[in-house]
Design a protein around this motif. Structure first.
Motif, PDB file in Angstrom:
ATOM      1  N   HIS A   1       0.837  -1.204   0.000  1.00 13.68           N
ATOM      2  CA  HIS A   1       0.000   0.000   0.000  1.00 13.68           C
ATOM      3  C   HIS A   1       0.872   1.255   0.000  1.00 13.68           C
TER       4      HIS A   1
ATOM      5  N   LYS B   1      -8.518   9.418   1.923  1.00 14.72           N
ATOM      6  CA  LYS B   1      -9.192   8.278   1.282  1.00 14.72           C
ATOM      7  C   LYS B   1      -8.348   7.016   1.435  1.00 14.72           C
ATOM      8  N   GLU B   2      -7.054   7.136   1.202  1.00 13.81           N
ATOM      9  CA  GLU B   2      -6.167   5.978   1.295  1.00 13.81           C
ATOM     10  C   GLU B   2      -6.019   5.500   2.738  1.00 13.81           C
TER      11      GLU B   2
ATOM     12  N   ASN C   1      -8.382   5.644   5.023  1.00 14.19           N
ATOM     13  CA  ASN C   1      -9.600   4.888   5.303  1.00 14.19           C
ATOM     14  C   ASN C   1      -9.568   3.527   4.617  1.00 14.19           C
ATOM     15  N   LYS C   2      -9.124   3.496   3.373  1.00 12.07           N
ATOM     16  CA  LYS C   2      -9.028   2.240   2.625  1.00 12.07           C
ATOM     17  C   LYS C   2      -8.088   1.270   3.335  1.00 12.07           C
ATOM     18  N   MET C   3      -6.932   1.779   3.759  1.00 17.26           N
ATOM     19  CA  MET C   3      -5.956   0.942   4.442  1.00 17.26           C
ATOM     20  C   MET C   3      -6.533   0.408   5.746  1.00 17.26           C
TER      21      MET C   3
ATOM     22  N   LYS D   1      -9.715  -0.077   6.577  1.00 20.88           N
ATOM     23  CA  LYS D   1     -10.752  -1.085   6.295  1.00 20.88           C
ATOM     24  C   LYS D   1     -10.130  -2.413   5.883  1.00 20.88           C
ATOM     25  N   ASN D   2      -9.160  -2.365   4.981  1.00 22.04           N
ATOM     26  CA  ASN D   2      -8.518  -3.602   4.531  1.00 22.04           C
ATOM     27  C   ASN D   2      -7.732  -4.266   5.651  1.00 22.04           C
TER      28      ASN D   2
END
Length: 152
Positions: A47, A137-138, A140-142, A144-145
């Motif tokens: 990431h 955004k990244e 939050n994405k990180m 969640k994943n």
């Protein structure tokens, strides 16, 4: 410490930060014993490397005029105490990793927010506003994943 920097300098520093974080997570994944934690660290390494590549492309699309804009910047050191205070070793938990990652991402958000308060041309402000939104955004994405990996 107040320094004079260009927009390119700041973007290059953030790219380097992402690359160092990617290397840090990869090196840590080589040391951990728990498979789920290893998977999480490998994901986080990829990431961070991906974010550095995105910034590289983003920078390539910017005009020289924007990249060469000079401004005064009060360089606040990123708080790296999460590295030092966390028990980062072979038996660490996924929760510890996520906590450290979120705290380190906050450093980048603060950098972009500081850039938005500088008196620079609107097009430079738009660049840092875009980078701030991308970073949020990244993050939050990180997160969640990472939670998905943790609960596998």
């Amino acid at each position: 410490m107040t320094t004079v920097q260009t927009a390119k300098d700041v973007i290059d520093q953030v790219k380097a930060f992402h690359r160092k974080l990617g290397d840090f997570y990869q090196n840590l994944s080589d040391k951990v014993e728990k498979e789920r934690v290893k998977i999480l660290l490998e994901y986080m390494s990829r990431h961070q490397d991906n974010l550095a590549a995105i910034l590289e492309e983003y920078e390539a699309d910017l005009s020289e005029n924007i990249l060469n804009t000079w401004f005064m910047y009060v360089n606040k050191e990123c708080d790296l105490t999460p590295f030092f205070n966390a028990n980062l070793g072979p038996d660490m938990t996924a929760q510890q990793i996520i906590k450290v990652a979120v705290e380190l991402d906050q450093c980048l958000l603060e950098t972009y927010e500081a850039m938005l308060h500088k008196e620079v041309p609107d097009e430079v402000t738009k660049v840092f506003q875009g980078l701030l939104e991308m970073e949020k955004k990244e993050k939050n994405k990180m997160a969640k994943n990472a939670l998905k990996i943790e609960t596998m």
